[in-house]
Design a protein around this motif. Structure first.
Motif, PDB file in Angstrom:
ATOM      1  N   ALA A 263      10.241  -0.600 -16.272  1.00 18.65           N
ATOM      2  CA  ALA A 263       9.077  -1.478 -16.375  1.00 18.65           C
ATOM      3  C   ALA A 263       8.200  -1.338 -15.133  1.00 18.65           C
ATOM      4  CB  ALA A 263       9.528  -2.925 -16.545  1.00 18.65           C
ATOM      5  N   MET A 264       8.842  -1.297 -13.962  1.00 19.33           N
ATOM      6  CA  MET A 264       8.114  -1.165 -12.711  1.00 19.33           C
ATOM      7  C   MET A 264       7.422   0.205 -12.664  1.00 19.33           C
ATOM      8  SD  MET A 264       7.384  -0.597  -9.505  1.00 19.33           S
ATOM      9  CE  MET A 264       8.091   0.934  -8.978  1.00 19.33           C
ATOM     10  N   LYS A 265       8.171   1.224 -13.107  1.00 27.30           N
ATOM     11  CA  LYS A 265       7.639   2.585 -13.096  1.00 27.30           C
ATOM     12  C   LYS A 265       6.378   2.673 -13.970  1.00 27.30           C
ATOM     13  CE  LYS A 265       9.652   6.088 -15.207  1.00 27.30           C
ATOM     14  NZ  LYS A 265      10.331   7.298 -15.610  1.00 27.30           N
ATOM     15  N   ALA A 266       6.475   2.061 -15.164  1.00 23.06           N
ATOM     16  CA  ALA A 266       5.352   2.114 -16.099  1.00 23.06           C
ATOM     17  C   ALA A 266       4.136   1.400 -15.507  1.00 23.06           C
ATOM     18  CB  ALA A 266       5.750   1.478 -17.421  1.00 23.06           C
ATOM     19  N   ALA A 267       4.403   0.231 -14.902  1.00 20.87           N
ATOM     20  CA  ALA A 267       3.297  -0.534 -14.335  1.00 20.87           C
ATOM     21  C   ALA A 267       2.647   0.233 -13.188  1.00 20.87           C
ATOM     22  CB  ALA A 267       3.794  -1.888 -13.851  1.00 20.87           C
TER      23      ALA A 267
ATOM     24  N   LYS B 243       2.544   7.786  -9.279  1.00 21.35           N
ATOM     25  CA  LYS B 243       3.731   8.303  -9.937  1.00 21.35           C
ATOM     26  C   LYS B 243       4.890   8.305  -8.945  1.00 21.35           C
ATOM     27  CE  LYS B 243       5.210  12.060 -12.927  1.00 21.35           C
ATOM     28  NZ  LYS B 243       6.534  11.552 -12.749  1.00 21.35           N
ATOM     29  N   GLU B 244       6.078   7.989  -9.423  1.00 21.80           N
ATOM     30  CA  GLU B 244       7.219   7.902  -8.515  1.00 21.80           C
ATOM     31  C   GLU B 244       7.592   9.285  -7.975  1.00 21.80           C
ATOM     32  OE1 GLU B 244       7.426   7.578 -11.737  1.00 21.80           O
ATOM     33  OE2 GLU B 244       8.905   9.066 -12.358  1.00 21.80           O
ATOM     34  N   VAL B 245       8.110   9.316  -6.738  1.00 19.32           N
ATOM     35  CA  VAL B 245       8.500  10.604  -6.164  1.00 19.32           C
ATOM     36  C   VAL B 245       9.950  10.928  -6.499  1.00 19.32           C
ATOM     37  CG1 VAL B 245       6.854  10.700  -4.284  1.00 19.32           C
ATOM     38  CG2 VAL B 245       8.990   9.445  -3.969  1.00 19.32           C
TER      39      VAL B 245
ATOM     40  N   ALA C 119      14.611  12.505   1.923  1.00 16.29           N
ATOM     41  CA  ALA C 119      13.950  13.786   1.754  1.00 16.29           C
ATOM     42  C   ALA C 119      12.682  13.647   0.923  1.00 16.29           C
ATOM     43  CB  ALA C 119      14.902  14.778   1.084  1.00 16.29           C
ATOM     44  N   SER C 120      12.663  12.680   0.008  1.00 18.47           N
ATOM     45  CA  SER C 120      11.491  12.518  -0.850  1.00 18.47           C
ATOM     46  C   SER C 120      10.320  11.923  -0.070  1.00 18.47           C
ATOM     47  CB  SER C 120      11.829  11.610  -2.026  1.00 18.47           C
ATOM     48  OG  SER C 120      11.900  10.266  -1.595  1.00 18.47           O
ATOM     49  N   GLY C 121      10.600  11.432   1.120  1.00 13.57           N
ATOM     50  CA  GLY C 121       9.536  10.870   1.944  1.00 13.57           C
ATOM     51  C   GLY C 121       8.969   9.575   1.401  1.00 13.57           C
ATOM     52  N   ALA C 122       9.766   8.847   0.619  1.00  9.76           N
ATOM     53  CA  ALA C 122       9.276   7.632  -0.013  1.00  9.76           C
ATOM     54  C   ALA C 122       8.874   6.600   1.029  1.00  9.76           C
ATOM     55  CB  ALA C 122      10.351   7.051  -0.927  1.00  9.76           C
ATOM     56  N   ASP C 123       7.763   5.876   0.762  1.00 10.59           N
ATOM     57  CA  ASP C 123       7.415   4.784   1.669  1.00 10.59           C
ATOM     58  C   ASP C 123       7.701   3.423   1.032  1.00 10.59           C
ATOM     59  OD1 ASP C 123       5.383   4.966  -0.120  1.00 10.59           O
ATOM     60  OD2 ASP C 123       3.826   5.454   1.343  1.00 10.59           O
ATOM     61  N   ALA C 124       8.370   3.417  -0.135  1.00  9.56           N
ATOM     62  CA  ALA C 124       8.904   2.189  -0.721  1.00  9.56           C
ATOM     63  C   ALA C 124      10.024   2.595  -1.675  1.00  9.56           C
ATOM     64  CB  ALA C 124       7.837   1.421  -1.468  1.00  9.56           C
TER      65      ALA C 124
ATOM     66  N   LYS D 108       0.826  -1.215   0.000  1.00  7.45           N
ATOM     67  CA  LYS D 108       0.000   0.000   0.000  1.00  7.45           C
ATOM     68  C   LYS D 108       0.859   1.263   0.000  1.00  7.45           C
ATOM     69  CE  LYS D 108      -4.010  -2.311   1.310  1.00  7.45           C
ATOM     70  NZ  LYS D 108      -4.295  -3.028   0.069  1.00  7.45           N
ATOM     71  N   ALA D 109       1.893   1.235  -0.763  1.00  3.32           N
ATOM     72  CA  ALA D 109       2.780   2.394  -0.818  1.00  3.32           C
ATOM     73  C   ALA D 109       2.180   3.476  -1.708  1.00  3.32           C
ATOM     74  CB  ALA D 109       4.139   1.972  -1.357  1.00  3.32           C
ATOM     75  N   LYS D 110       2.366   4.720  -1.286  1.00  2.94           N
ATOM     76  CA  LYS D 110       1.837   5.841  -2.064  1.00  2.94           C
ATOM     77  C   LYS D 110       2.979   6.598  -2.750  1.00  2.94           C
ATOM     78  CE  LYS D 110      -2.539   5.520  -0.838  1.00  2.94           C
ATOM     79  NZ  LYS D 110      -2.322   4.064  -0.723  1.00  2.94           N
ATOM     80  N   LYS D 111       4.132   6.606  -2.094  1.00  6.36           N
ATOM     81  CA  LYS D 111       5.268   7.340  -2.658  1.00  6.36           C
ATOM     82  C   LYS D 111       6.396   6.341  -2.910  1.00  6.36           C
ATOM     83  CE  LYS D 111       4.609  11.646  -0.132  1.00  6.36           C
ATOM     84  NZ  LYS D 111       5.180  12.395   1.000  1.00  6.36           N
ATOM     85  N   VAL D 112       6.694   6.117  -4.178  1.00 11.53           N
ATOM     86  CA  VAL D 112       7.725   5.137  -4.516  1.00 11.53           C
ATOM     87  C   VAL D 112       8.938   5.857  -5.098  1.00 11.53           C
ATOM     88  CG1 VAL D 112       8.211   3.013  -5.754  1.00 11.53           C
ATOM     89  CG2 VAL D 112       5.873   3.542  -5.060  1.00 11.53           C
TER      90      VAL D 112
END
Lengths: 422, 305, 375
Positions: free
Chosen positions: C185-189, C196-198, C219-224, C165-169
């Motif tokens: 490929a992962m980004k497109a999927a 959208k990736e952070v 800093a991007s606050g990514a959760d994955a 359930k990640a929102k920021k990748v």
């Protein structure tokens, strides 16, 4: 023998003992204890073996030093190391009338007798001859230490690869345009840095070489980054050297009704390269006798004197830089064609160092020396392929030993003879 | 821009810069005394990383539990063996070339560099090596979410670099050995006439340079935990850039150059783009050299060691 | 005559003669080139290739070889480096005169090398190159026994978005064909599902300091954090992330399937919890049970691509047995029309040379430096 004191063994033995201990410290941990994950695998025999060999060598050398033969050898070496450039007598040219046609004849017949593997190596060797000649202009003749020469090589190679990809440029167009582009790069780099001296110049050129490589490595959209770019097969009068014509022409082998073989591409590349190298050698020989070539050498020897005699040092240096860059670009085109593929790792600092080693080992400023050194340094590792793991090791050792025994290179450069040619 | 991100990037840069500085000291000392670029220096650093891992593995095989003790012993051993490397390299590859052409030692240095890299590759295998993480303490400033942190190893690296620089500066400026070094650097023949054994001084400088590389090698290995036979080249060329940036031949210059380079890199990759950080560093180098050829702190005649 | 003239060319004589000698004796054996990173940072994979192929060759030879001929393996080292891959490919084809090739590992090596094999008309099966471009270039003689990154990327994206359930990748890659291809490929999927990736950045292979990048990810606050690349960089990156207190899940692809991942990271405590996509464990497939036992008896754990390499050699052998030919195009036609029984079960290929069925699943590393399929 009787006039000399007989060699004593005590001193050499003591020295050999010290060498043994030092070699054990130096080689012991790295070769004796091999890392395996977080643990260690002992190979204690190896350091003992290495240290024994090193110590035995030291002992042999120590004893040899005391014999008349050894002393004669040392004395001869010392004489060779000193002394500057000699001027050619002029009668060497007579010999050339026999040697040059012979070399050309051998060069032309080689591709028809050598197998494909060696033909490939010959092409590489000739590419390094070209690179060596180019750097020789900059370092050997003009005395400007350039550690980033590989940048121009990269410009040439990538010009063909990317030109083919975006502008539909072929081998022949690149052969003409790439050297010019490389020369422009040479001018752009040369202009600000040529007022620097010696080591600083070397470092800036090193930085420049790295910048070019890094840009090629990082500009993913344009250059393909670390994955490189492929290079189309060369054409001759529109006939393509590949199994299936990709550029919309007829493949060479179909046109002549021959069985397909990738040898034709290599043979073609080799022959064109040979012609270019021969022309380059001829051109350089002439150039050294012309005012520009003489100005380079004069500037290398004494810059202040030259400037006070009215030589424009910036123009002269820049011309050397551009000439060298041009040759490098030319070599790049052949490299790209030969390999059919370019990527940034072909243009790292090691490559610059190798070219510099060719120039220095060959004898700074000596065209013949550079050619011999390039052939030896590129073909030797292939001969040593049996010892694959150890060849670069041997190569490094060779560089050190050569510098100790013949710091002025294989062939001592000779000033051209200025008497009218016979 | 958040303060803690900027702060963290400054810490990253400072650590990286201190590593460059430590290695740059070796370049700068050798250049100062014999005017020669020691291209093999980066590989001596690489050797010391291997020695660190080997020594730690041997110690743990003998059942040494205490981490500080293991690290101190490792550091000592590594510095000693690497020092012998420095001495041997000078003796074998550079001393016979004194008074030879100016390019000769450069070529033989490149030869030694190839030799060392491939020796390690043949002896140890080409795969990545590593050590387990030994020190995991950390200092943090800020609240639970937004903080700037520095690990103990990072702090150790910064302290060691500044300590090494201060110690060496003192050595060069205040001790008899330092005076001999400076004399040798100014005029080797004159120094010999005055009774200084210049051969020994030059050897000593190589040993000190190698020992500095060993400190860097050990600490960096503790910090990153991973290395291969090629790290010497990559880090070496950066450290060399740092030495030139600061003014080659000057000890504080090497440190300043290193830290500036480290900061440039981490700030550039943190706030602009990771891809082009090296392009940026080398561009800075080229620009500095064009406009201030002797580097930031290098004054051609004064205080070169 | 040929040799006589060569003698004039003093340097080449010795090695040339040796080369001829080797070529002459090769006629009564089937030579298969095993190309991959035998040295360099990714040597662990080269060893997996080599071990797998060696065992396969030994087993097939013990059972009578291919049409009475024994299999001889030739090692080719590309160090995961495109330039060396081209050189090795040329050497395998011209000097060693191999009949077929198992390799290479990195997609960036496989692609340029495949041009050379295709020119020479040799069959090439890669056990590990997952980049779609490998089989998308209309080369008739290339196959793979692994899946494709566009399949792998989708599995990863589904997992990240649905399970985690990640929102920021944050998407990181190593600029290599494989790494960037997988990341893309992962980004497109993910973006097709509206996420959208952070952060999207490339790092440089061979570097050891990714602290600045780690701070940037923080800093991007990514959760994955998704990484397309190999274990040498993945290990260091995950360690530096954890050291900086970034505890977001770290997900990567089949490039980190090696015990050396733990060494690179500096201990299992850093690798713990890392996710990766990989084919269903080949060691668990019943067809390969016997072979796995053989490996374990010899003291080698057939992890990663070992079984893939074994299966590739089997496919080559079966095709050669059936067609009594070593011509790449003939073999390729046969492989595309038939199903091969391998240690990884039955395998069939489509017209491009991709497997008809792919089986990517999610794995997770545990705190002891091992990994297991996520149920």
């Amino acid at each position: 023998m009787s006039t000399h004191a007989s060699p004593t063994f005590i001193r050499p033995l003591r020295e050999a003992g010290v060498t043994f201990v030092l070699a054990l410290i130096v080689f012991g941990p790295i070769s004796g204890l091999v890392l395996d994950g977080y643990s260690i695998e002992p190979h204690l025999g190896r350091p003992l073996l290495i240290a024994s060999i090193v110590a035995a060598g030291r002992l042999l050398f120590g004893v040899l030093e005391q014999t008349p033969f050894g002393q004669k050898l040392l004395a001869r070496n010392a004489r060779k190391a000193s002394g500057g450039v000699t001027v050619a007598r002029g009668d060497e040219y007579k010999l050339l009338y026999f040697v040059v046609p012979l070399v050309i004849a051998i060069g032309v017949t080689l591709p028809f007798v050598a197998n494909k593997y060696w033909l490939g190596n010959l092409i590489l060797a000739l590419i390094y001859v070209l690179l060596g000649l180019g750097l020789n202009i900059v370092v050997g003749l003009a005395g400007l230490l350039d550690l980033g020469f590989v940048a121009f090589y990269a410009v040439g190679a990538y010009f063909l690869a990317l030109g083919a990809q975006y502008l539909d440029i072929g081998f022949w167009t690149a052969l003409v345009c790439a050297p010019m582009l490389a020369a422009c790069f040479g001018a752009v780099l040369g202009f600000p840095v040529l007022r620097m001296h010696g080591d600083y110049l070397a470092i800036v050129t090193l930085g420049f070489g790295e910048i070019i490589r890094l840009v090629l490595n990082n500009w993913l959209d344009f250059t393909g980054g670390p994955n490189g770019a492929s290079v189309p097969a060369p054409t001759i009068f529109g006939l393509e050297f590949s199994r299936i014509a990709k550029q919309g022409g007829t493949p060479f082998h179909e046109f002549f009704g021959l069985e397909y073989s990738s040898d034709y591409k290599l043979m073609f590349t080799y022959l064109v390269l040979l012609v270019v190298v021969l022309l380059m050698v001829r051109f350089l020989t002439k150039l050294r006798q012309m005012p520009m070539g003489r100005a380079w050498e004069a500037l290398r020897e004494d810059e202040i004197a030259c400037r006070s005699l009215g030589i424009n040092h910036v123009i002269v240096k820049l011309s050397a830089f551009m000439m060298g860059a041009m040759t490098g670009g030319l070599a790049g085109v052949f490299f790209a064609t030969y390999q059919g593929f370019v990527n940034p790792t072909s243009f790292n600092f090691f490559e610059s160092a190798l070219i510099l080693a060719i120039v220095v080992l060959g004898g700074l400023g000596s065209t013949l020396g550079v050619i011999i050194a390039a052939l030896v340094l590129t073909l030797l590792p292939e001969v040593l392929r049996e010892f694959a793991d150890y060849r670069v090791l041997a190569f490094g050792a060779l560089m050190v030993l050569m510098m100790i025994w013949r710091p002025r290179g294989l062939i001592r450069p000779k000033r051209p003879h200025f008497a009218p040619e016979v | 821009m958040d303060w803690h991100i900027l702060g963290q990037q400054l810490v990253n840069g400072l650590t990286l810069g201190s590593i460059y500085g430590l290695i740059a000291i070796g370049y700068t000392m050798v250049y100062g005394i014999i005017g020669m670029i020691n291209f093999a220096h980066g590989d001596v650093y690489m050797i010391s990383a291997y020695l660190t891992a080997i020594s730690l593995a041997v110690l743990s095989a003998f059942g040494v539990e205490s981490v500080p003790f293991a690290i101190v012993v490792t550091l000592g051993l590594t510095m000693f063996i690497t020092g012998v490397y420095g001495w041997s390299i000078e003796r074998v590859a550079y001393r016979p070339l004194r008074g030879s052409t100016r390019l000769a030692p450069l070529i033989s240095a490149i030869g030694i560099s190839l030799l060392l890299q491939n020796y390690v590759q043949v002896a140890q295998g080409a795969r990545n090596q590593g050590i387990p993480s030994l020190i995991d303490g950390v200092f943090r400033v800020g609240n639970d979410k937004d903080f700037v942190q520095m690990t103990h190893v990072q702090l150790l690296i910064v302290i060691a670099s500044f300590g090494a620089m201060a110690g060496l500066t003192w050595l060069i400026q205040r001790t008899s050995l330092g005076r001999q070094c400076r004399a040798t650097q100014q005029d080797r023949h004159m120094a010999e006439i005055l009774g200084i054994n210049t051969d020994r001084i030059i050897s000593t400088v190589f040993v000190i340079g190698a020992a500095m590389a060993a400190i860097a090698g050990t600490l960096v290995t503790l910090n990153y935990g991973s290395f291969d036979f090629f790290v010497g080249f990559v880090t070496g060329i950066k450290a060399f850039t740092a030495a030139v940036l600061g003014g080659i031949g000057s000890l504080p210059g090497a440190m300043l150059g290193g830290i500036l380079l480290g900061l440039f890199e981490s700030l550039f990759s943190g706030f602009v783009n990771t891809d082009y950080k090296d392009v940026f560093s080398f561009s800075v180098l080229v620009l500095v050299l064009i406009f201030r050829p002797s580097g930031l702190l290098g004054r051609p005649e004064v205080e070169k060691v | 005559m040929r040799k006589a003239i060569q003698r004039v060319f003093a340097v080449s004589v010795l090695a040339g003669a040796v080369a001829y000698g080797v070529a002459a004796q090769a006629a009564d054996a089937i030579k298969i080139g095993i190309a991959g990173p035998m040295t360099g940072a990714n040597a662990a994979y080269g060893e997996q290739f080599w071990r797998g192929a060696q065992q396969a060759a030994a087993d097939i030879n013990a059972a009578g070889g291919i049409n009475g001929k024994q299999i001889e393996l030739v090692k080719g080292d590309d160090a995961c480096e495109p330039k060396q891959a081209v050189a090795v490919a040329n050497r395998l084809v011209d000097q060693d005169k191999v009949d077929a090739i198992v390799g290479h590992f990195c997609s960036s090596s496989t692609i340029p090398a495949s041009e050379i094999y295709a020119e020479a008309g040799k069959l090439q099966i890669t056990p590990a190159s997952t980049n779609p471009k490998v089989t998308e270039r209309k080369i008739p003689t290339i196959f793979r026994t692994c899946g494709r990154d566009d399949q792998q990327g989708v599995v990863a994206a589904d997992f990240i978005l649905d399970k985690l359930k990640a929102k920021k990748v944050a998407v990181i890659h190593d600029k290599d064909t494989y790494g960037q291809g997988l990341a893309d490929a992962m980004k497109a999927a993910a973006s097709s599902k509206g996420v959208k990736e952070v952060l999207y950045e490339g790092l440089t292979r061979g570097e050891k300091d990714f602290n600045a990048l780690a701070t940037k990810i923080k800093a991007s606050g990514a959760d994955a954090v998704y990484f397309g690349g190999l274990y040498a960089e993945a290990g260091i990156l995950v360690r530096q992330l954890r050291e900086q207190g970034v505890n977001a899940p770290f997900i990567s692809g089949d490039g980190i399937v090696s015990a050396d991942m733990v060494t690179a990271a500096g201990g299992p405590q850093f690798v713990k919890g890392v996710y990766m996509t990989f084919g269903a464990d080949p060691r668990a497939i019943p067809a390969g049970k016997e072979v796995v036992e053989k490996f374990r008896k010899a003291g080698y754990e057939p992890e990663g691509y070992t079984m893939y390499s074994y299966a590739s050699v089997q496919a080559i052998a079966d095709a050669m047995k059936a067609t009594k030919s070593t011509d790449g195009v003939t073999l390729a036609k046969w492989l595309k029309a038939h199903t091969v029984q391998t240690v990884m079960g039955p395998k069939a290929w489509d017209a491009k040379g991709d497997l008809k069925v792919s089986d990517y699943v999610m794995y997770q590393w545990d705190d002891k430096g091992g990994y297991a399929e996520l149920k």
